[in-house]
Design an enzyme around this catalytic site. Structure first.
Site, PDB file in Angstrom:
ATOM      1  N   PRO A 125       0.814  -1.217   0.000  1.00 11.83           N
ATOM      2  CG  PRO A 125      -0.977  -1.625   1.439  1.00 11.83           C
ATOM      3  CD  PRO A 125       0.330  -2.202   0.988  1.00 11.83           C
ATOM      4  CD  GLU A 126       0.059   4.307   1.347  1.00 12.09           C
ATOM      5  OE1 GLU A 126      -0.798   4.893   0.657  1.00 12.09           O
ATOM      6  OE2 GLU A 126      -0.240   3.458   2.217  1.00 12.09           O
ATOM      7  CB  THR A 127       7.428   1.744   0.109  1.00 18.28           C
ATOM      8  OG1 THR A 127       6.865   0.504  -0.337  1.00 18.28           O
ATOM      9  CG2 THR A 127       8.856   1.509   0.559  1.00 18.28           C
ATOM     10  CG  HIS A 180       0.144   2.388   6.990  1.00 20.20           C
ATOM     11  ND1 HIS A 180      -0.204   3.090   5.850  1.00 20.20           N
ATOM     12  CD2 HIS A 180       0.795   1.277   6.567  1.00 20.20           C
ATOM     13  CE1 HIS A 180       0.214   2.417   4.787  1.00 20.20           C
ATOM     14  NE2 HIS A 180       0.819   1.330   5.185  1.00 20.20           N
TER      15      HIS A 180
END
Length: 266
Positions: free
Chosen positions: A46-48, A75
């Protein structure tokens, strides 16, 4: 080619295989935006978060989804703090800061193992209930507000959980990064629950969205007359947040669990 320490962490989880997965890559210098985006796309999380150590317990941070750079990601910030506190970068302090394009973000590790992050509050204004919004959500919200996302209030947690969005229609909406759907928790276990849809950044439904709570916490704090709130994100994986309205900032506290670690070669 170079190798960088890499971690995958589940943030704001409720137990095993819950929360929002985030990649955390520790760099020694910034790569180009194109290279960072390519790494995030390869990882397909989803995100890095990409972080670089600086002075005085301050780290630089940038966040990428699979398709674009993100202005703020809660997050992945929690996940990055967890890696710094618990893994190869541990130091004597239980506090650190991240310097981002949007400003300084502070974090603290608590004795119970939770990690707290402070994110900037995002102001709300009255929104418009458009036909595309109703069609995209597949239901009529009781009210709509705007910040950097749409915030849609529903009259019951059952209605919220039963939403089956039409993501191509939601993708056509203008003016917000994504759509927050929220309701009071009818069970009484939580103060409020939410879901978050962001097809515009490559995430149809997010698992546990810290940045959405920059709008949710002041909204529910005013509505319920409470400064401290307990919240759930009712996604398939589920997320849990201890929240506090600090006026200009929101405090979010939750658990982070390491899923894997290794090296990323690029």
């Amino acid at each position: 080619m170079k190798s960088f320490p890499f971690y995958m962490v589940n943030a704001f989880g409720i137990g095993p295989q819950s929360g929002n997965p985030a990649g955390v890559c520790i760099l020694d210098e910034w790569l180009s935006t194109k290279e960072l985006q390519g790494m995030a796309q390869q990882l397909n999380l989803p995100e890095t978060a990409f972080v670089i150590p600086a002075k005085n317990e301050t780290w630089s941070i940038r966040w990428f989804s699979v398709i674009k750079e993100i202005e703020l990601c809660g997050h992945a910030t929690l996940a990055a703090a967890h890696c710094i506190f618990e893994h190869r970068y541990k130091n004597e302090s239980n506090q650190l800061s991240f310097r981002s394009k949007g400003g300084l973000l502070n974090s603290r590790k608590h004795e119970d193992g939770t990690i707290e992050i402070l994110l900037p509050t995002i102001p709300l204004s009255a929104g418009i209930l458009s036909a595309n919004l109703v069609e995209g959500l597949g239901a009529y919200p009781a009210g709509v507000w705007m910040g950097n996302n749409y915030l849609c209030l529903f009259d019951s947690s059952g209605n919220l959980k039963s939403l089956q969005p039409d993501f191509p229609t939601l993708l056509s909406l203008k003016g917000g990064q994504g759509i927050i759907a929220t309701a009071v928790d009818d069970s009484g276990e939580y103060d409020f629950i939410s879901r978050y849809f962001a097809p515009g950044i490559g995430i149809n439904e997010d698992h546990a969205t810290g940045s959405a709570h920059c709008m949710l916490v002041p909204f529910w704090s005013k509505k319920l007359g409470k400064v401290k709130l307990f919240a759930q994100q009712a996604s398939p994986r589920g997320g849990r947040f201890w929240c506090e309205d600090l006026n200009e900032f929101v405090s979010l506290r939750g658990y982070a669990d390491l899923f894997l670690s290794g090296e990323l070669t690029f």
